[in-house]
Scaffold this motif. Structure first.
Motif, mmCIF file in Angstrom:
data_model
loop_
_atom_site.group_PDB
_atom_site.id
_atom_site.type_symbol
_atom_site.label_atom_id
_atom_site.label_comp_id
_atom_site.label_asym_id
_atom_site.label_seq_id
_atom_site.Cartn_x
_atom_site.Cartn_y
_atom_site.Cartn_z
ATOM 1 N N SER A 38 24.530 20.122 -37.341
ATOM 2 C CA SER A 38 24.815 18.840 -36.696
ATOM 3 C C SER A 38 24.776 18.230 -38.291
ATOM 4 C CB SER A 38 25.050 18.757 -35.665
ATOM 5 O OG SER A 38 23.556 18.011 -35.420
ATOM 6 N N VAL A 39 25.522 16.512 -38.237
ATOM 7 C CA VAL A 39 24.908 15.912 -38.723
ATOM 8 C C VAL A 39 25.091 14.334 -37.925
ATOM 9 C CG1 VAL A 39 24.971 16.919 -40.967
ATOM 10 C CG2 VAL A 39 27.255 15.827 -40.072
ATOM 11 N N SER A 40 24.692 13.857 -38.489
ATOM 12 C CA SER A 40 25.272 12.213 -37.730
ATOM 13 C C SER A 40 24.299 11.473 -38.705
ATOM 14 C CB SER A 40 24.073 12.509 -36.521
ATOM 15 O OG SER A 40 22.784 12.850 -36.564
ATOM 16 N N SER A 41 24.728 10.096 -38.477
ATOM 17 C CA SER A 41 24.288 8.730 -39.271
ATOM 18 C C SER A 41 23.658 7.357 -39.067
ATOM 19 C CB SER A 41 25.602 8.086 -40.226
ATOM 20 O OG SER A 41 26.695 7.772 -39.207
ATOM 21 N N ALA A 46 29.678 10.398 -39.518
ATOM 22 C CA ALA A 46 29.659 11.337 -40.231
ATOM 23 C C ALA A 46 30.226 12.618 -40.162
ATOM 24 C CB ALA A 46 28.009 11.829 -40.491
ATOM 25 N N VAL A 47 30.563 13.237 -41.067
ATOM 26 C CA VAL A 47 31.870 14.289 -40.519
ATOM 27 C C VAL A 47 31.031 15.747 -41.934
ATOM 28 C CG1 VAL A 47 33.678 15.813 -40.658
ATOM 29 C CG2 VAL A 47 32.906 13.566 -39.183
ATOM 30 N N LEU A 48 31.041 16.799 -41.461
ATOM 31 C CA LEU A 48 30.922 17.316 -42.869
ATOM 32 C C LEU A 48 31.977 18.738 -42.142
ATOM 33 C CD1 LEU A 48 27.392 19.498 -43.301
ATOM 34 C CD2 LEU A 48 28.708 18.565 -44.476
ATOM 35 N N SER A 49 32.641 19.376 -43.259
ATOM 36 C CA SER A 49 34.029 20.318 -43.144
ATOM 37 C C SER A 49 33.949 20.996 -44.649
ATOM 38 C CB SER A 49 34.690 19.628 -43.475
ATOM 39 O OG SER A 49 35.744 18.545 -44.347
ATOM 40 N N ASP A 50 34.271 22.326 -44.449
ATOM 41 C CA ASP A 50 34.174 22.598 -45.505
ATOM 42 C C ASP A 50 35.441 23.309 -46.808
ATOM 43 O OD1 ASP A 50 32.109 24.169 -45.170
ATOM 44 O OD2 ASP A 50 33.243 25.426 -43.287
ATOM 45 N N THR A 51 36.567 21.879 -46.302
ATOM 46 C CA THR A 51 37.506 22.013 -47.357
ATOM 47 C C THR A 51 37.822 19.687 -48.359
ATOM 48 O OG1 THR A 51 38.679 20.818 -45.137
ATOM 49 C CG2 THR A 51 38.672 23.258 -46.050
ATOM 50 N N LYS A 123 22.112 5.912 -43.612
ATOM 51 C CA LYS A 123 20.804 7.145 -43.233
ATOM 52 C C LYS A 123 21.838 8.573 -42.934
ATOM 53 C CE LYS A 123 16.165 8.151 -42.068
ATOM 54 N NZ LYS A 123 14.654 7.236 -41.109
ATOM 55 N N VAL A 124 21.802 9.766 -43.288
ATOM 56 C CA VAL A 124 22.304 11.017 -42.668
ATOM 57 C C VAL A 124 21.418 11.372 -42.238
ATOM 58 C CG1 VAL A 124 24.290 12.976 -43.149
ATOM 59 C CG2 VAL A 124 24.501 10.133 -44.005
ATOM 60 N N ARG A 125 21.715 11.918 -40.809
ATOM 61 C CA ARG A 125 20.107 12.884 -39.903
ATOM 62 C C ARG A 125 21.255 14.681 -40.190
ATOM 63 N NH1 ARG A 125 17.832 13.743 -33.907
ATOM 64 N NH2 ARG A 125 19.626 14.002 -33.969
ATOM 65 N N PHE A 126 20.519 15.541 -41.323
ATOM 66 C CA PHE A 126 20.880 16.999 -40.845
ATOM 67 C C PHE A 126 20.020 17.790 -39.913
ATOM 68 C CE2 PHE A 126 21.680 15.443 -44.789
ATOM 69 C CZ PHE A 126 23.009 16.193 -45.076
ATOM 70 N N ASN A 158 13.690 21.081 -37.418
ATOM 71 C CA ASN A 158 14.788 22.073 -38.532
ATOM 72 C C ASN A 158 15.548 20.609 -38.283
ATOM 73 O OD1 ASN A 158 15.437 21.288 -35.283
ATOM 74 N ND2 ASN A 158 16.932 22.211 -35.016
ATOM 75 N N MET A 159 15.275 19.738 -38.584
ATOM 76 C CA MET A 159 15.650 18.103 -38.742
ATOM 77 C C MET A 159 14.725 17.117 -40.236
ATOM 78 S SD MET A 159 16.586 16.512 -34.729
ATOM 79 C CE MET A 159 14.815 16.344 -34.436
ATOM 80 N N ILE A 160 16.270 16.772 -41.093
ATOM 81 C CA ILE A 160 16.186 16.081 -42.514
ATOM 82 C C ILE A 160 16.849 15.157 -41.823
ATOM 83 C CG2 ILE A 160 14.314 17.944 -43.384
ATOM 84 C CD1 ILE A 160 18.233 16.541 -44.799
ATOM 85 N N SER A 161 16.505 13.994 -42.897
ATOM 86 C CA SER A 161 16.854 12.694 -43.105
ATOM 87 C C SER A 161 17.333 12.321 -44.585
ATOM 88 C CB SER A 161 16.733 11.754 -42.180
ATOM 89 O OG SER A 161 17.256 12.153 -40.944
ATOM 90 N N GLY A 162 18.035 11.928 -45.475
ATOM 91 C CA GLY A 162 18.748 11.300 -46.172
ATOM 92 C C GLY A 162 19.120 10.172 -46.711
ATOM 93 N N ALA A 163 18.881 9.348 -47.505
ATOM 94 C CA ALA A 163 19.850 8.510 -48.050
ATOM 95 C C ALA A 163 20.430 8.170 -48.598
ATOM 96 C CB ALA A 163 19.067 6.990 -47.682
#
Length: 222
Positions: A38-41, A46-51, A123-126, A158-163
């Motif tokens: 998952s991702v969150s901001s 924040a949304v991830l997709s493959d397209t 800031k997005v958390r993965f 298993n959680m990391i964040s980046g700006a």
């Protein structure tokens, strides 16, 4: 015979323990979200997709996703990338010769007001199950202004964040904290020394069981 049964039970238990621990630590490049759960901001969504809407971005993502087993430098045909910190400021040109892919390339969509920028980063958390203690994780990000770059991350487990100062194609990449890993996990291949330990334990337990059974038979024959 009772002692033999107990001994064999203990051996089986140890074998299961080794196998379970090894299996729990095995990680590999996967299809789908490539380990990203998952991702969150911290603001907006924040949304991830493959397209990708842009056919050129889609083609590039597809090309990269077909080469995930190769080093990042070879896939991008680059020796270094600009590295940005958690404050979105440039740090240095980072040598990427030791970097490998941890996940697929995804389309990260950020809906925030104001839009992400150097002065107003998001800031997005993965949450990614491929993250292990022996690796350092970065975000590989194609900035609309600077092109491919690296973002430092922070986090644990298993959680990391980046700006992010822009959205765009993203992937998680990593390098080993130490180049000479004597034991543990290789996130790229999922191979680790627990497999060797499990096989050795299995062989040892088998030999102990055979010896115990033969010794018991000799006593009964005597």
């Amino acid at each position: 015979m009772k002692r033999i049964a107990i001994l064999l039970s203990m051996c089986i238990f140890l074998m299961m323990g080794f196998t379970a621990e090894g299996a729990g630590n095995i990680n590999s490049i996967t299809t789908g979200n490539g380990g990203v759960v998952s991702v969150s901001s911290d603001r907006g969504t924040a949304v991830l997709s493959d397209t990708f809407e842009d056919p050129l971005e889609q083609a590039e993502a597809d090309r990269i996703n077909g080469m995930l087993s190769q080093p990042v430098s070879e896939v991008l045909q680059l020796k270094a990338l600009s590295l940005y910190g958690l404050d979105t400021r440039y740090i240095e040109d980072q040598d990427i010769s030791a970097f490998k892919f941890l996940t697929r390339v995804h389309n990260l969509k950020l809906d925030a007001d104001p839009a992400p920028s150097i002065d107003n980063p998001v800031k997005v958390r993965f949450v990614c199950n491929n993250i292990t203690p022996d690796i350092e994780v970065f975000v590989l990000h194609k900035c609309s202004e600077h092109g491919w770059e690296l973002l430092k991350t922070e986090g644990k487990d298993n959680m990391i964040s980046g700006a992010f100062h822009s959205a765009s194609p993203v992937a998680l990449v990593y390098r080993n904290k130490t180049e000479a890993v004597s034991a543990g996990i290789s996130p790229k291949t999922g191979e680790n020394n627990w497999e060797i330990i499990a096989v050795t334990a299995a062989i040892g337990c088998l030999l102990i069981g055979i010896y115990a059974i033969r010794k018991s038979r000799r006593k009964w024959e005597d």
